[in-house]
Scaffold this motif. Structure first.
Motif, short mmCIF file in Angstrom:
data_model
loop_
_atom_site.label_atom_id
_atom_site.label_comp_id
_atom_site.label_asym_id
_atom_site.label_seq_id
_atom_site.Cartn_x
_atom_site.Cartn_y
_atom_site.Cartn_z
N THR A 188 0.74 6.21 -2.86
CA THR A 188 -0.72 6.40 -2.81
C THR A 188 -1.55 5.15 -3.13
OG1 THR A 188 -0.77 7.18 -5.10
CG2 THR A 188 -0.51 8.85 -3.37
N GLN A 189 -0.92 4.00 -3.33
CA GLN A 189 -1.68 2.79 -3.65
C GLN A 189 -2.64 2.45 -2.51
OE1 GLN A 189 -1.51 0.82 -6.58
NE2 GLN A 189 -3.36 0.01 -5.65
N GLY A 190 -3.93 2.58 -2.76
CA GLY A 190 -4.93 2.23 -1.77
C GLY A 190 -5.13 3.24 -0.65
N THR A 191 -4.40 4.35 -0.69
CA THR A 191 -4.53 5.35 0.38
C THR A 191 -5.04 6.70 -0.14
OG1 THR A 191 -2.21 6.02 0.15
CG2 THR A 191 -2.72 4.28 1.78
N ILE A 192 -5.11 6.85 -1.43
CA ILE A 192 -5.54 8.12 -2.02
C ILE A 192 -7.06 8.14 -2.18
CG2 ILE A 192 -5.30 7.34 -4.40
CD1 ILE A 192 -4.24 10.13 -5.11
N VAL A 193 -7.65 9.29 -1.92
CA VAL A 193 -9.07 9.50 -2.22
C VAL A 193 -9.19 9.91 -3.68
CG1 VAL A 193 -11.13 10.84 -1.64
CG2 VAL A 193 -9.50 10.20 0.17
N GLY A 194 -8.30 10.81 -4.12
CA GLY A 194 -8.30 11.25 -5.51
C GLY A 194 -7.35 12.41 -5.73
N ARG A 226 0.84 -1.19 0.00
CA ARG A 226 0.00 0.00 0.00
C ARG A 226 0.88 1.24 0.00
NH1 ARG A 226 0.58 2.59 4.78
NH2 ARG A 226 0.89 1.38 6.66
N GLY A 227 0.25 2.35 -0.26
CA GLY A 227 0.93 3.63 -0.15
C GLY A 227 0.96 4.08 1.31
N LEU A 228 1.23 5.33 1.50
CA LEU A 228 1.31 5.90 2.84
C LEU A 228 0.00 6.59 3.20
CD1 LEU A 228 4.86 7.52 2.60
CD2 LEU A 228 4.24 5.30 3.59
N TRP A 229 -0.37 6.46 4.47
CA TRP A 229 -1.52 7.20 4.99
C TRP A 229 -1.08 8.65 5.22
CZ3 TRP A 229 -5.52 4.36 4.15
CH2 TRP A 229 -5.49 3.00 4.34
N PHE A 230 -2.07 9.53 5.28
CA PHE A 230 -1.81 10.95 5.50
C PHE A 230 -0.90 11.16 6.70
CE2 PHE A 230 -2.93 14.92 7.68
CZ PHE A 230 -2.65 15.84 6.68
N ASP A 231 -1.17 10.46 7.80
CA ASP A 231 -0.40 10.68 9.03
C ASP A 231 1.01 10.09 8.96
OD1 ASP A 231 -1.61 7.94 10.87
OD2 ASP A 231 -2.61 8.71 9.10
N GLU A 232 1.32 9.29 7.94
CA GLU A 232 2.67 8.75 7.76
C GLU A 232 3.56 9.65 6.91
OE1 GLU A 232 2.27 3.97 7.83
OE2 GLU A 232 1.36 4.95 6.07
N VAL A 269 -5.77 12.38 0.62
CA VAL A 269 -5.28 11.09 1.10
C VAL A 269 -6.02 10.75 2.40
CG1 VAL A 269 -3.22 9.84 1.89
CG2 VAL A 269 -3.03 11.52 0.06
N PHE A 270 -6.31 9.46 2.57
CA PHE A 270 -6.95 9.00 3.80
C PHE A 270 -5.98 9.01 4.97
CE2 PHE A 270 -9.76 6.58 0.83
CZ PHE A 270 -10.98 7.06 1.29
#
Length: 173
Positions: free
Chosen positions: A90-96, A16-22, A159-160
């Motif tokens: 952003t794989q799987g962590t992006i909203v758009g 996965r990509g990185l979450w916003f908080d990462e 990003v989520f």
């Protein structure tokens, strides 16, 4: 009696990509592998996007122009530059995607060149209207195999936050 040994719990790592908080402002990510651009890539992309620019399609015409050969379609270069960052960021962590504020192509890319990408996180802030999401600004830089900068783009994304993963544990990317 035999001692019963328990099997260690299975470890599963989902890409996965990185979450916003990462994400940390100022961090630079170098993406691998690069992508060697072929004549077929350029011709297909140019045709499918209805871009009939002779500099991309007509070798005889392009030979008479300043670069002496066909150029890789700059929109293909941009799409590939961003695409090279997806699995790491952003794989799987992006909203758009929200938009691009700067795009430049300081040098051309040619058939047979390899595009390498890196991304710097320029800014991030929590969304004011979408709880659990944040806006991240990326600067993408593309270089050819000689290290020459061929593309730059600044992109804003939604990003989520990592809490999204806890709400959707069955969703695997």
């Amino acid at each position: 009696m035999k001692d019963e040994q328990t099997e260690p719990a299975e470890t599963v790592v989902a890409q996965r990509g990185l979450w916003f908080d990462e994400m940390q402002v100022g961090t630079v990510y170098r993406h691998a592998p690069g992508r060697t651009i072929t004549e077929a890539d350029n011709t297909w992309f140019t045709a499918v996007t209805m871009n009939t620019q002779a500099l991309h399609l007509d070798a005889a015409f392009a030979a008479t122009e300043p670069f002496g050969q066909r150029l890789v379609n700059s929109m293909f270069t941009l799409a590939t530059l961003v695409g090279l960052s997806v699995s790491q960021l952003t794989q799987g962590t992006i909203v758009g995607n929200l938009g691009f504020s700067e795009v430049a192509f300081p040098k051309p890319l040619f058939h047979g060149d390899t595009l390498y990408a890196e991304t710097r996180i320029l800014d991030k802030r929590p969304s004011r209207s979408r709880p659990g999401q944040g806006i991240v600004t990326f600067e993408h830089i593309g270089r050819n195999q000689h290290g020459v900068v061929v593309a730059k783009a600044v992109r804003q994304t939604m990003v989520f936050h990592s809490e999204h993963d806890k709400k959707n544990p069955e969703v695997q990317v």
